[in-house]
Design an enzyme around this catalytic site. Structure first.
Site, PDB file in Angstrom:
ATOM      1  N   ASP A  29       5.185   9.985  -2.703  1.00  0.00           N
ATOM      2  CA  ASP A  29       5.691  11.268  -3.202  1.00  0.00           C
ATOM      3  C   ASP A  29       7.099  11.554  -2.673  1.00  0.00           C
ATOM      4  O   ASP A  29       7.355  12.619  -2.098  1.00  0.00           O
ATOM      5  CB  ASP A  29       4.758  12.415  -2.795  1.00  0.00           C
ATOM      6  CG  ASP A  29       3.316  12.156  -3.191  1.00  0.00           C
ATOM      7  OD1 ASP A  29       3.096  11.622  -4.287  1.00  0.00           O
ATOM      8  OD2 ASP A  29       2.413  12.470  -2.395  1.00  0.00           O
ATOM      9  N   GLU A 186       1.877  17.768 -12.157  1.00  0.00           N
ATOM     10  CA  GLU A 186       1.998  18.092 -10.741  1.00  0.00           C
ATOM     11  C   GLU A 186       3.400  17.708 -10.268  1.00  0.00           C
ATOM     12  O   GLU A 186       4.291  17.426 -11.056  1.00  0.00           O
ATOM     13  CB  GLU A 186       0.927  17.346  -9.942  1.00  0.00           C
ATOM     14  CG  GLU A 186       0.924  15.846 -10.193  1.00  0.00           C
ATOM     15  CD  GLU A 186      -0.243  15.126  -9.547  1.00  0.00           C
ATOM     16  OE1 GLU A 186      -0.888  15.713  -8.666  1.00  0.00           O
ATOM     17  OE2 GLU A 186      -0.497  13.971  -9.914  1.00  0.00           O
TER      18      GLU A 186
END
Length: 496
Positions: A29, A186
């Site tokens: 991420d 997301e």
């Protein structure tokens, strides 16, 4: 090992080009920003302490320069080894009016932020913006008119919500507006360019998803939508969740992760072309493998995240991360100079052992080695070299019993009993091949190594890739010590 390779397997190729992944390690991420001629990156690290800050001058070569925090004192679970897969999820890094900001959510406790004048630290103590469960992937945004916002999604991936925020970034001012509902939407990142607000979001899930961009003249929408990066005809599964970066040269780049099995989520760098105020990432929307490096002011040498550590200084190398919160009095670099001392605390198994020191695997092939002094170990203790995987133990080390100290390995669910040890030192090593197998061996003289155990069945788990670690715990009396004299890690990345 590196000298045998005619061309690096990944990263800087040394000829003006790079090969993806540029960071072949579990920096999951990733979020990247540019400040002047420097690039900085943060990533998720879940239950591992704490969040590293990386630096680059060319987006290809990276080193670790600091950490945002060393522990999470927000719930007893982080002291009690009950926070696997919790902790820091998908952080955002921003620079605003002379301060660096990091935001992240934990799935159960809330939204947190920290600031620093220097990304190497010190970072301010974590500020709890909101105590709330079920939020994920926050991103702050300061507009030209002085208004501040926070975008985020919810656990389970979606919807995307935009909230007003105080100018200092410490307080949310409203209940927010849902601006987008998508398929597992997301990882929100917010940008503004040419009067458009952009929400750069991954959709479709980690293993098989894609990168979506939403565009609007108003931060609350309505938003237009385009898919700007997907697997296509390549072998790069689920290319998404990352950061857009614009250079002084006018180039734009996108750093994203790929879920790559045992090693975890590795980082790829993609060129970006803007067409009619829409980004087109990679080669026509598909990931590139080999590409010319970004155009920056100078040529910069190869830099890789740190690995080996002589344990010679007053502090651990920045590559090390404790599994859950460390116990400060349970380890030392000063009690026996030149050694990392781990003191045994009681635990039923390795995954419940406090003060296990870990670092990410890097590259597909490598060798790790450490020298273990077991003179001060007590009965019931076990200490050594481990791979931390999902739930299966893989380690080699010394087990001390009433009858003496013995070599032991646990691999693939099977226990292998080695010899009784004389002396006070043993060398522990593993040859790693994530495309093949990893096995343990030991030496009594530091020269000749003997295999012990079978194939290590490594796997990713708890949202993280497998790791290498040093451990010491006891099933009986606490207080014994294991002393590690250096840790050496060679891998298949480009030579520095």
């Amino acid at each position: 090992m590196n000298q045998m390779m005619t061309m690096p397997a990944w990263g800087d190729l040394g000829n003006g080009y790079y090969r993806n992944p540029v960071l072949n390690a579990d920096f999951s991420d990733p979020d990247v920003i540019r400040v002047g001629d420097d690039f900085y990156m943060v990533c998720s690290d879940f239950h591992f302490m704490g969040m590293p800050v990386l630096h680059s001058r060319d987006l290809v070569n990276w080193s670790i320069i600091g950490k945002v925090y060393e522990r999470l004192d927000i719930d007893p679970a982080y002291d009690e080894m009950r926070a696997y897969a919790k902790g820091s999820w998908a952080p955002a890094l921003r620079y605003h009016e002379g301060l660096f900001y990091v935001y992240f959510c934990t799935p159960d406790e809330g939204l947190y932020m920290s600031t620093a004048k220097d990304p190497a630290g010190p970072w301010s103590p974590l500020h709890e913006v909101k105590r709330v469960a079920g939020w994920e992937d926050p991103c702050p945004f300061w507009d030209e008119d002085g208004n501040a916002y926070l975008g985020h999604s919810t656990v389970g991936a979606g919807p995307i919500i935009i909230r007003r925020m105080s100018a200092d970034g410490k307080t949310l001012l409203d209940d927010g507006v849902i601006v987008y509902v998508g398929k597992i939407a997301e990882g929100t990142k917010i940008y503004k360019r040419n009067g458009y607000y952009y929400l750069v979001i991954p959709e479709g899930g980690v293993e098989t998803g894609w990168q979506t961009v939403l565009r609007s003249r108003d931060i609350y929408g309505p938003y237009e939508r385009r898919v700007v990066l997907q697997k296509g005809a390549t072998d790069i599964n689920g290319p998404h969740q990352g950061a857009l970066v614009e250079l002084d040269s006018g180039e734009s780049w996108f750093m994203h992760f790929q879920s790559a099995g045992v090693i975890g989520r590795v980082c790829h760098l993609q060129p970006v072309e803007w067409v009619d105020d829409w980004p087109v990432i990679g080669a026509g929307g598909e990931p590139v493998t080999v590409y010319a490096k970004p155009t920056v002011a100078e040529n910069h040498p190869v830099r890789l995240p740190q690995t080996s550590d002589a344990f010679a200084g007053p502090e651990l190398g920045l590559q090390w991360q404790w599994n859950h919160n460390p116990v400060g009095e349970g380890w030392s670099l000063g009690e026996r100079p030149g050694y990392l001392r781990l003191k045994a605390m009681r635990a039923p198994e390795l995954l419940q052992a406090r003060n296990t020191l870990t670092q990410k695997l890097i590259g597909s092939k490598g060798i790790v080695c450490t020298e273990l002094s077991f003179t001060h170990m007590k009965a019931g203790q076990r200490a050594g070299l481990a791979f931390l995987c999902a739930r299966e133990e893989n380690w080699i080390g010394v087990v001390t019993e009433e009858g003496g100290s013995f070599l032991r390995a646990v691999t693939g669910g099977t226990v292998f009993h080695g010899p009784r040890l004389a002396g006070e030192t043993v060398w522990l090593k593993s040859h790693i091949d994530l495309l093949g197998e990893a096995r343990f061996c030991f030496s009594l003289d530091g020269i000749t190594y003997i295999p012990l155990g079978g194939e290590c069945r490594m796997s990713a788990g708890f949202w993280k890739g497998a790791r290498v670690g040093l451990f010491n715990y006891t099933t009986e009396e606490e207080g014994g010590c294991a002393d590690f004299h250096g840790f050496r890690y060679e891998h298949d990345g480009p030579l520095e």
